[in-house]
Scaffold this motif. Structure first.
Motif, PDB file in Angstrom:
ATOM      1  N   ASP A   9       0.815  -1.230   0.000  1.00  0.00           N
ATOM      2  CA  ASP A   9       0.000   0.000   0.000  1.00  0.00           C
ATOM      3  C   ASP A   9       0.842   1.271   0.000  1.00  0.00           C
ATOM      4  OD1 ASP A   9      -2.347  -1.354  -0.094  1.00  0.00           O
ATOM      5  OD2 ASP A   9      -2.906  -1.026   2.002  1.00  0.00           O
ATOM      6  N   TYR A  10       2.127   1.150   0.343  1.00  0.00           N
ATOM      7  CA  TYR A  10       2.972   2.334   0.482  1.00  0.00           C
ATOM      8  C   TYR A  10       4.186   2.271  -0.445  1.00  0.00           C
ATOM      9  CZ  TYR A  10       0.246   3.196   4.693  1.00  0.00           C
ATOM     10  OH  TYR A  10      -0.791   3.417   5.567  1.00  0.00           O
ATOM     11  N   GLU A  11       4.539   3.412  -0.987  1.00  0.00           N
ATOM     12  CA  GLU A  11       5.767   3.555  -1.765  1.00  0.00           C
ATOM     13  C   GLU A  11       6.642   4.610  -1.095  1.00  0.00           C
ATOM     14  OE1 GLU A  11       7.403   5.126  -6.099  1.00  0.00           O
ATOM     15  OE2 GLU A  11       5.254   4.847  -5.779  1.00  0.00           O
ATOM     16  N   CYS A  12       7.791   4.186  -0.591  1.00  0.00           N
ATOM     17  CA  CYS A  12       8.715   5.118   0.063  1.00  0.00           C
ATOM     18  C   CYS A  12       9.338   6.030  -0.990  1.00  0.00           C
ATOM     19  CB  CYS A  12       9.806   4.347   0.805  1.00  0.00           C
ATOM     20  SG  CYS A  12       9.172   3.309   2.140  1.00  0.00           S
ATOM     21  N   VAL A  39      -0.043   1.757  12.346  1.00  0.00           N
ATOM     22  CA  VAL A  39       1.189   1.094  12.775  1.00  0.00           C
ATOM     23  C   VAL A  39       1.171  -0.255  12.076  1.00  0.00           C
ATOM     24  CG1 VAL A  39       2.586   0.251  14.692  1.00  0.00           C
ATOM     25  CG2 VAL A  39       1.159   2.267  15.003  1.00  0.00           C
ATOM     26  N   LEU A  40       2.091  -0.456  11.160  1.00  0.00           N
ATOM     27  CA  LEU A  40       2.036  -1.614  10.275  1.00  0.00           C
ATOM     28  C   LEU A  40       2.264  -2.918  11.031  1.00  0.00           C
ATOM     29  CD1 LEU A  40       3.981  -0.199   7.182  1.00  0.00           C
ATOM     30  CD2 LEU A  40       1.548  -0.030   7.736  1.00  0.00           C
ATOM     31  N   ALA A  77       6.325   9.171   2.013  1.00  0.00           N
ATOM     32  CA  ALA A  77       5.808   7.996   1.312  1.00  0.00           C
ATOM     33  C   ALA A  77       4.483   8.323   0.658  1.00  0.00           C
ATOM     34  CB  ALA A  77       5.656   6.829   2.280  1.00  0.00           C
ATOM     35  N   LEU A  78       4.124   7.525  -0.335  1.00  0.00           N
ATOM     36  CA  LEU A  78       2.841   7.656  -1.010  1.00  0.00           C
ATOM     37  C   LEU A  78       1.946   6.504  -0.581  1.00  0.00           C
ATOM     38  CD1 LEU A  78       1.138   9.097  -3.256  1.00  0.00           C
ATOM     39  CD2 LEU A  78       2.044   7.355  -4.826  1.00  0.00           C
ATOM     40  N   HIS A  79       0.743   6.858  -0.086  1.00  0.00           N
ATOM     41  CA  HIS A  79      -0.266   5.841   0.204  1.00  0.00           C
ATOM     42  C   HIS A  79      -1.025   5.597  -1.095  1.00  0.00           C
ATOM     43  CE1 HIS A  79      -4.235   4.484   2.044  1.00  0.00           C
ATOM     44  NE2 HIS A  79      -3.356   3.551   2.363  1.00  0.00           N
ATOM     45  N   PRO A 113      -3.479   3.568  -2.282  1.00  0.00           N
ATOM     46  CA  PRO A 113      -4.943   3.527  -2.423  1.00  0.00           C
ATOM     47  C   PRO A 113      -5.603   4.907  -2.428  1.00  0.00           C
ATOM     48  CG  PRO A 113      -4.220   1.849  -0.869  1.00  0.00           C
ATOM     49  CD  PRO A 113      -3.026   2.709  -1.176  1.00  0.00           C
ATOM     50  N   SER A 114      -5.069   5.845  -1.638  1.00  0.00           N
ATOM     51  CA  SER A 114      -5.685   7.172  -1.545  1.00  0.00           C
ATOM     52  C   SER A 114      -4.948   8.240  -2.338  1.00  0.00           C
ATOM     53  CB  SER A 114      -5.749   7.617  -0.078  1.00  0.00           C
ATOM     54  OG  SER A 114      -4.432   7.819   0.439  1.00  0.00           O
ATOM     55  N   GLY A 115      -3.687   7.956  -2.704  1.00  0.00           N
ATOM     56  CA  GLY A 115      -2.868   8.937  -3.400  1.00  0.00           C
ATOM     57  C   GLY A 115      -2.319  10.028  -2.504  1.00  0.00           C
ATOM     58  N   LYS A 116      -2.458   9.868  -1.177  1.00  0.00           N
ATOM     59  CA  LYS A 116      -1.991  10.883  -0.231  1.00  0.00           C
ATOM     60  C   LYS A 116      -0.530  10.665   0.141  1.00  0.00           C
ATOM     61  CE  LYS A 116      -6.471  11.769   1.972  1.00  0.00           C
ATOM     62  NZ  LYS A 116      -7.228  11.712   3.252  1.00  0.00           N
ATOM     63  N   LYS A 117       0.166  11.790   0.332  1.00  0.00           N
ATOM     64  CA  LYS A 117       1.547  11.717   0.827  1.00  0.00           C
ATOM     65  C   LYS A 117       1.530  11.631   2.347  1.00  0.00           C
ATOM     66  CE  LYS A 117       4.138  13.974  -2.881  1.00  0.00           C
ATOM     67  NZ  LYS A 117       5.069  15.093  -3.216  1.00  0.00           N
ATOM     68  N   MET A 118       2.371  10.769   2.894  1.00  0.00           N
ATOM     69  CA  MET A 118       2.451  10.582   4.334  1.00  0.00           C
ATOM     70  C   MET A 118       3.914  10.448   4.735  1.00  0.00           C
ATOM     71  SD  MET A 118      -0.753   8.002   5.038  1.00  0.00           S
ATOM     72  CE  MET A 118      -2.422   8.491   4.600  1.00  0.00           C
ATOM     73  N   ALA A 119       4.131  10.279   6.015  1.00  0.00           N
ATOM     74  CA  ALA A 119       5.484  10.020   6.526  1.00  0.00           C
ATOM     75  C   ALA A 119       5.481   8.650   7.200  1.00  0.00           C
ATOM     76  CB  ALA A 119       5.899  11.099   7.522  1.00  0.00           C
ATOM     77  N   ILE A 120       6.560   7.918   7.028  1.00  0.00           N
ATOM     78  CA  ILE A 120       6.694   6.624   7.702  1.00  0.00           C
ATOM     79  C   ILE A 120       7.937   6.683   8.588  1.00  0.00           C
ATOM     80  CG2 ILE A 120       7.046   4.139   7.459  1.00  0.00           C
ATOM     81  CD1 ILE A 120       5.572   4.210   4.839  1.00  0.00           C
TER      82      ILE A 120
END
Length: 477
Positions: free
Chosen positions: A19-22, A85-86, A37-39, A41-48
């Motif tokens: 689901d995530y691309e770093c 939390v994965l 990272a890119l989520h 399914p939603s196309g949202k940018k996040m931090a991991i």
């Protein structure tokens, strides 16, 4: 498809699922690393945030557990949000945790080190938003205890996100302490008056003599435990450079990038003292919300230092209290001077503080309960309070008045978060609808337990399961 210019090899051992691309490493430290990272399914940018070696050290592990537990319960727009939390691939042997967070554009530490200048409107907005976040925390009986520029994420619109709750504490059930140090009752008392608490559990004697605080035994035990943990954390933070280097080498052998960061991260371990309140330095057990207010005052001063009138270039900026040692937890071992039997260094944290706010008068010491601490305070040479207006010439009267009222040695008389929010400095930016309080006290159920590695693993897995349930509910909604 791989993104152009991305070094995918650096993420080869990141187990973040499909689901995530770093995308890019944002920061690294002894704990691990953070990437954008890119989520998908939603196309949202996040931090991991990847935390390595979770179970190598029980204290560090408990900090991680405390942080993910608190962030699950804290829900405020100015507190960093954890999305997930994965789940680990092997629940029996995993030693690495991946926490998915909202992505912020920067943090105040990076902003302060940048070449940009701030206007007074920027500073008003940033500090006001920070105070709104802290009001929410304090209303839930949570103390952050480690507020500093690096732990305040910031976006271009001056919204903030408080992060890093590893040292945070819930004082729910320790109400005597939070009331005492928040100072509401004490401000009503005059010098040499004596009062007793309504419940009879505490007695405060004011005047030239020290305050005598007798909390209930259960409260004392809780705070003893917290102070012992603080000492252990400080001892770890203040290890010799050689020992720290060896430990860092063990943890950071995975990549060359980690090793390049080693020198930077070693210095980061001691930065926290610059924002540490006097009552913590003096090992007072009965501290409360006022410690976070002191840290906010230190951050406020650094932001005022970003005005062009205060420092012509970013190279001229500096923290307000850049101490290099902190007696008695981390004394300067090379010091040769003594005053009244105590080692004395001009670079000691309290000495640096007194250079700015002046040495405390007798009535300012009423919160100090340890006789040796009082003797230590008497050893400092008398100094007046510095003129903040000279230090920050572009700040204006309201800003200087607020700074002076927050940076007060005695926590009884330091401004509370509500008093700060009501200060005229924020008149043009104040929006009372943002000053929300928590619906209930937040407690950390495991805080008083003795936790071994087996129990810690079990509790972390329980937290991960809680996040998975929340995620499932949100997807179904």
């Amino acid at each position: 498809m791989k993104r152009k210019g991305l070094n995918q090899n650096q993420f080869a051992d990141w187990e973040v699922g499909t689901d995530y691309e770093c995308i890019k490493i944002l920061g690294q430290g002894s704990y691990g690393a953070v990437c954008s990272a890119l989520h998908k399914p939603s196309g949202k940018k996040m931090a991991i945030k990847r935390m390595d070696g979770v179970f190598e050290d029980d204290i560090d592990c408990k900090r991680i557990l405390r942080e993910i537990n608190l962030l699950r319960k804290l829900q405020h727009p100015y507190v960093i949000k954890v999305f997930d939390v994965l789940e680990p691939s092997n629940k029996e042997t995993f030693d690495c945790i991946y926490v998915v967070l909202e992505l912020a554009e920067s943090d105040l530490k990076k902003v302060i080190k940048s070449a940009i200048h701030l206007s007074i409107k920027h500073i008003q907005t940033l500090v006001y938003n920070l105070l709104c976040a802290v009001k929410y925390l304090h209303s839930s009986n949570v103390l952050h205890r480690d507020l500093k520029p690096a732990n305040v994420l910031v976006n271009e619109d001056c919204t903030v996100k408080i992060c890093d709750f590893g040292l945070a504490r819930s004082i729910s059930g320790v109400e005597n302490t939070s009331l005492l140090v928040n100072g509401r009752r004490q401000r009503l008392l005059k010098k040499d008056e004596t009062t007793s608490g309504e419940s009879g559990d505490d007695v405060v004697i004011f005047g030239a003599e020290q305050a005598k605080i007798k909390p209930a035994e259960s409260i004392d035990q809780q705070l003893d435990s917290q102070m012992n943990e603080l000492k252990l954390e400080e001892q770890k933070r203040e290890m010799s450079e050689e020992t720290k280097r060896k430990e860092m080498q063990k943890k950071l052998l995975r990549t060359k990038d980690h090793r390049k960061n080693m020198k930077r991260e070693l210095t980061g371990h001691v930065v926290t003292r610059w924002y540490r309140a006097p009552e913590i330095i003096l090992l007072e057990k009965d501290y409360g919300p006022a410690i976070d207010m002191w840290s906010i005052g230190c951050i406020f001063a650094e932001l005022l230092g970003m005005m062009k009138e205060s420092a012509p270039t970013y190279l001229d900026r500096k923290p307000l209290f850049p101490g290099k040692s902190c007696f008695p937890l981390s004394p300067d071992k090379s010091v040769k001077e003594e005053r009244k039997g105590f080692p004395f260094s001009k670079n000691d944290q309290l000495a640096v503080i007194f250079d700015v706010i002046g040495t405390p008068k007798e009535e300012d010491k009423c919160f100090v309960t340890d006789a040796k601490a009082l003797e230590y305070l008497d050893a400092f040479p008398r100094k007046p309070r510095a003129e903040m207006q000279i230090m920050y010439p572009g700040a204006g009267e309201d800003a200087i008045d607020l700074l002076n009222r927050i940076l007060v040695f005695n926590p009884y008389f330091r401004l509370s978060v509500d008093e700060a929010l009501a200060h005229p400095f924020f008149k043009k930016v104040r929006k009372t609808e943002r000053e929300v309080t928590a619906e209930k006290d937040i407690q950390i159920e495991f805080e008083k337990e003795q936790l071994d590695k087996k129990k810690l693993r079990q509790l972390i897995l329980q937290e991960i399961q809680q996040y998975q349930l929340i995620k499932r509910d949100q997807e179904q909604a």
